[in-house]
Design a protein around this motif. Structure first.
Motif, short mmCIF file in Angstrom:
data_model
loop_
_atom_site.label_atom_id
_atom_site.label_comp_id
_atom_site.label_asym_id
_atom_site.label_seq_id
_atom_site.Cartn_x
_atom_site.Cartn_y
_atom_site.Cartn_z
N PHE A 14 -0.99 8.56 -4.59
CA PHE A 14 -1.60 7.49 -5.38
C PHE A 14 -1.61 7.85 -6.86
N ARG B 97 -5.92 13.04 3.68
CA ARG B 97 -6.62 12.47 2.53
C ARG B 97 -6.00 12.92 1.21
N LEU C 20 -2.63 11.22 0.58
CA LEU C 20 -2.80 9.85 0.10
C LEU C 20 -3.18 9.84 -1.38
N LEU C 21 -4.13 10.69 -1.76
CA LEU C 21 -4.62 10.70 -3.14
C LEU C 21 -3.57 11.23 -4.11
N VAL D 251 -9.90 8.13 -3.00
CA VAL D 251 -9.53 7.60 -1.69
C VAL D 251 -10.71 7.82 -0.76
N ASP E 225 -12.13 7.01 3.31
CA ASP E 225 -11.54 6.77 4.62
C ASP E 225 -12.60 6.97 5.71
N ASN F 229 2.65 8.38 4.48
CA ASN F 229 1.23 8.72 4.44
C ASN F 229 0.38 7.59 5.03
N VAL F 230 0.73 6.35 4.66
CA VAL F 230 -0.02 5.19 5.16
C VAL F 230 0.13 5.05 6.67
N LEU G 196 0.54 4.72 -2.02
CA LEU G 196 0.07 5.89 -1.27
C LEU G 196 1.15 6.63 -0.52
N CYS H 180 0.83 -1.20 0.00
CA CYS H 180 0.00 0.00 0.00
C CYS H 180 0.87 1.25 0.00
N ALA I 214 -8.11 2.86 -1.63
CA ALA I 214 -7.75 3.62 -2.84
C ALA I 214 -8.17 2.81 -4.06
N CYS J 108 -5.47 -0.62 -2.88
CA CYS J 108 -5.12 -0.83 -1.47
C CYS J 108 -6.37 -0.70 -0.61
#
Length: 218
Positions: free
Chosen positions: A196, A189, A192-193, A179, A181, A51-52, A47, A43, A115, A99
Motif C-alpha cells: 500500500f 498485515r 498489505l501495508l 491497515v 483487519d 496479498n489481497v 495492496l 484493491c 487500508a 480499500c
C-alpha cells in the motif's frame, strides 16, 4: 408550432436522460465507487493482488465484498493537492479509505480489512518524543512503523515531499497509512501495508525517493 416545440422538448429530454445513464454506468470514471470483484481488482492495485487474495482466503468468512472509490493515481492526485495547500498551522487532515473488504462473520456481523491514508498530524520531529518513540520505530531515513496499536492493525509514517508544497512540508506533513483487519498473521498485515505504501509513494513521486521495506517488523 406547438406540436413541433413539444416534440423537440421530449427528444431533448430523452437525449439528456441517455447521456446521464451512460455517465452513471461508467464505473471506470475517477472517483466512482467500485464494488464486488471489480473492487477487489482495484484493491489489488493498492495492496498487491496476491496479498489481497491471500488475506481473503485466510479469513473463513465466505464471499468477499470490496469497495474502492479511487485508483492509486486518483488518490495520489487528491493527496498531492492537499499537500500543496498545506501550511504549518493546518492540523486537520482528511482520511481516505483506499480499500475496504468485507467478509461475512458467523455471528451475522462482518470481518473487515481496510487500508486508509492521510497526511499526518504527527511530524518527523515528534517521532523522537518519548510518547511516540515507544510505539514508533524508525526503519530508515524516511520511514517509521507503528509497533503496537492495541488492535489488529499496523501503521506507517513516510516522509514524502511534494513538488510545489511549502517549505518544511516533507518533515512537517508526513504521509500516514494504516491497515486494519480481523486478525491476520503479522506477515500478511505487513505485506498489505508495505505494498500500500509503495503504491502511493510511487504515484506521488515523493522527493527523496523514500524506500519502503518489504519487512516492516524485525
Amino acid at each position: 408550432m406547438v406540436k413541433r416545440s413539444s416534440s423537440a422538448f421530449v427528444l431533448s429530454g430523452v437525449v439528456l436522460c441517455a447521456l446521464a445513464l451512460a455517465g452513471c454506468s461508467d464505473s471506470s470514471e475517477p472517483g466512482n465507487e467500485t464494488r464486488g470483484s471489480a473492487g477487489l481488482e482495484k484493491c489489488g492495485q493498492f495492496l498487491g493482488t496476491e496479498n489481497v487474495h491471500g488475506a481473503v482466503d485466510s479469513v473463513d468468512g465466505g464471499k468477499a465484498t470490496a469497495t474502492a472509490r479511487n485508483s492509486p493515481a486518483r488518490l495520489a492526485a487528491i493527496l498531492d493537492r492537499e499537500a500543496e495547500e498545506w501550511s504549518v498551522d493546518d492540523l486537520l487532515h482528511n482520511s481516505y479509505s483506499a480499500c475496504r473488504i468485507q467478509l461475512p462473520a458467523g455471528d451475522g456481523g462482518a470481518f473487515v480489512i481496510e487500508a486508509t491514508v492521510q497526511w499526518s498530524a504527527l511530524t518527523v520531529d515528534s517521532m523522537s518524543e518519548p510518547k511516540y518513540a515507544k510505539s514508533w520505530r524508525q526503519l530508515n531515513d524516511h520511514v517509521f512503523v507503528e509497533l503496537e496499536t492495541g488492535q489488529p492493525s499496523m501503521g506507517l509514517l513516510v516522509t514524502c515531499g511534494v513538488p510545489g508544497a511549502a517549505a518544511g512540508q516533507e518533515a512537517g506533513l508526513p504521509l500516514q497509512m494504516s491497515v486494519t483487519d480481523p486478525g491476520l498473521a503479522v506477515e500478511q498485515r505487513q505485506a498489505l501495508l508495505s505494498a500500500f505504501a509503495r503504491s502511493l509513494v510511487d504515484e506521488l513521486s515523493c522527493i527523496g525517493e523514500p524506500v519502503i521495506p518489504a519487512q516492516l517488523l524485525r
